[in-house]
Design an enzyme around this catalytic site. Structure first.
Site, PDB file in Angstrom:
ATOM      1  N   SER A  14      10.306 -19.581 -63.534  1.00  0.00           N
ATOM      2  CA  SER A  14       9.705 -19.049 -62.365  1.00  0.00           C
ATOM      3  C   SER A  14       9.825 -17.729 -61.663  1.00  0.00           C
ATOM      4  O   SER A  14       9.520 -16.978 -62.790  1.00  0.00           O
ATOM      5  CB  SER A  14      10.134 -20.316 -61.257  1.00  0.00           C
ATOM      6  OG  SER A  14       9.634 -19.979 -59.789  1.00  0.00           O
TER       7      SER A  14
ATOM      8  N   HIS B 297       5.555 -20.744 -63.505  1.00  0.00           N
ATOM      9  CA  HIS B 297       4.959 -20.911 -62.076  1.00  0.00           C
ATOM     10  C   HIS B 297       4.252 -19.808 -61.668  1.00  0.00           C
ATOM     11  O   HIS B 297       4.617 -18.352 -61.837  1.00  0.00           O
ATOM     12  CB  HIS B 297       6.221 -21.175 -61.102  1.00  0.00           C
ATOM     13  CG  HIS B 297       6.853 -22.257 -61.005  1.00  0.00           C
ATOM     14  ND1 HIS B 297       8.246 -22.502 -60.474  1.00  0.00           N
ATOM     15  CD2 HIS B 297       6.795 -23.505 -61.971  1.00  0.00           C
ATOM     16  CE1 HIS B 297       8.674 -23.812 -60.875  1.00  0.00           C
ATOM     17  NE2 HIS B 297       7.666 -24.428 -61.600  1.00  0.00           N
TER      18      HIS B 297
ATOM     19  N   ASP C 245      13.056 -26.761 -60.240  1.00  0.00           N
ATOM     20  CA  ASP C 245      12.124 -27.413 -61.118  1.00  0.00           C
ATOM     21  C   ASP C 245      12.669 -27.132 -62.727  1.00  0.00           C
ATOM     22  O   ASP C 245      12.972 -26.248 -62.800  1.00  0.00           O
ATOM     23  CB  ASP C 245      10.660 -26.943 -61.143  1.00  0.00           C
ATOM     24  CG  ASP C 245       9.544 -27.428 -61.678  1.00  0.00           C
ATOM     25  OD1 ASP C 245       9.691 -28.693 -62.047  1.00  0.00           O
ATOM     26  OD2 ASP C 245       8.628 -26.797 -62.429  1.00  0.00           O
TER      27      ASP C 245
END
Length: 335
Positions: free
Chosen positions: A12, A39, A131
């Site tokens: 991310s 992401h 995540d």
């Protein structure tokens, strides 16, 4: 005996730099398919494939639905699509968001765990929130090798730290050591296949193709909670995943406890912003009415409108201060 030929990587915030350093250290002819979720904004016209292809010797591109996962190639989840692996085939879908993002690292990892188990390697890199944590646990339960970037080495340590809290990773390493480690792991025997736990199989199926009897399926996975889904307003099921709670609705939206709390915070912020706008609009209208009344010599009415406008202004200032406090606490962070 088969070797480990699937490497799934999730990143991310700070992920671009980390991925470039890893890709730069992988050899040409790397004998595994590399699947990447980074992401990104859903509307972002990403140049990530070109960037990674320039960074190292491996070809890179957005994954294409229905194409095989090729060894020696980097397959990247495109914006606004989950990337999944079914057998040897790449699958894309624009299904429900997981952890407030699409593509989701957990979605990729869970699908790899269900299809490839001991043949796979899961890697969690730098990023906010968590995540990838539940997905890494799924990989571990299915016999995959789990790797986490050392939080002390990560530009944004939240994701690696949360992954380690949920799963005892097989390897915790700095970025510079990752390419060499992956080379050794890919060359190692995969070991015998393990049965896929029913809960992992079921969640992978829900994300891959939906589930006609999703409510019944979720009743098998967990218990209905008192919470509603921030995305669709439906009932959320509470799933016990080891020592961690997760949440999922029957449409497929899924959250870790941390990302669920973040989503609820976002709902509160949106409601407060609406209230602030409404109060400010009402205050402006009342002041206009007050000026009109004053011009018409209606001093009592003008004073009434002015007092009510002042009350709205005070309430608006209270909400504005609360919003600032929330935004400061969150640090403006996004997953």
């Amino acid at each position: 005996m088969a070797h480990r030929d699937i490497v799934a990587i999730g990143a991310s915030a700070g992920g671009l730099s980390a991925l470039k350093r890893i890709v730069a250290g992988l050899p040409a002819g790397f004998d595994a398919a590399v699947l990447v979720v980074q992401h990104m904004r859903s509307d972002h016209n990403s140049t990530l494939p070109a960037i990674l292809e320039r960074a190292g010797p491996l070809p890179a591109g957005f994954a294409e639905d229905g194409r095989p996962a090729e060894r020696g190639r980097i397959h990247i989840a495109p914006p606004n699509h989950h990337l999944l692996l079914q057998g040897e085939t790449l699958r894309l879908n624009a299904g429900a968001w997981e952890n407030g993002v699409r593509p989701s690292i957990d979605t990729l990892f869970r699908s790899v765990a269900a299809c490839c188990g001991t043949r796979s390697i899961g890697v969690v890199l730098t990023g906010y929130l968590d995540d990838g944590s539940a997905g890494l646990r799924a990989l571990s339960r299915c016999g995959a090798i789990t790797v986490v970037q050392d939080p002390a080495d990560a530009e944004y340590p939240d994701m690696p730290r949360n992954a380690l809290e949920m799963t005892e990773a097989d390897h915790v390493v700095a970025l510079d050591a990752l390419p060499g480690l992956l080379g050794r792991l890919v060359a190692s025997p995969a070991g015998p296949a393990r049965p896929v736990p029913p809960d992992i199989q079921l969640e992978a199926e829900i994300m891959a193709k939906g589930y006609e009897e999703a409510m019944t399926a979720l009743d098998r996975l967990g218990a209905r909670s008192v919470f509603t889904c921030p995305d669709c307003g439906g009932v959320m099921w509470e799933l016990q995943d080891g020592d961690t709670l997760r949440y999922r609705c029957h449409l497929g939206h899924a959250y870790s406890a941390a990302s669920f709390g973040n989503a609820l915070s976002g709902e509160v912020v949106r409601a407060m912003e609406t209230a602030l706008r409404t109060l400010e609009e009402r205050g402006r209208m009342l002041r206009r009415l007050g000026r009109q009344a004053s011009q018409q010599g209606q001093s009592k009415t003008a004073k009434l409108w002015s007092e009510r406008a002042d009350a709205f202004a005070q309430q608006a200032e209270t909400i504005r201060a609360a919003l600032l406090q929330i935004q400061t606490a969150e640090g403006g962070r996004q997953a």
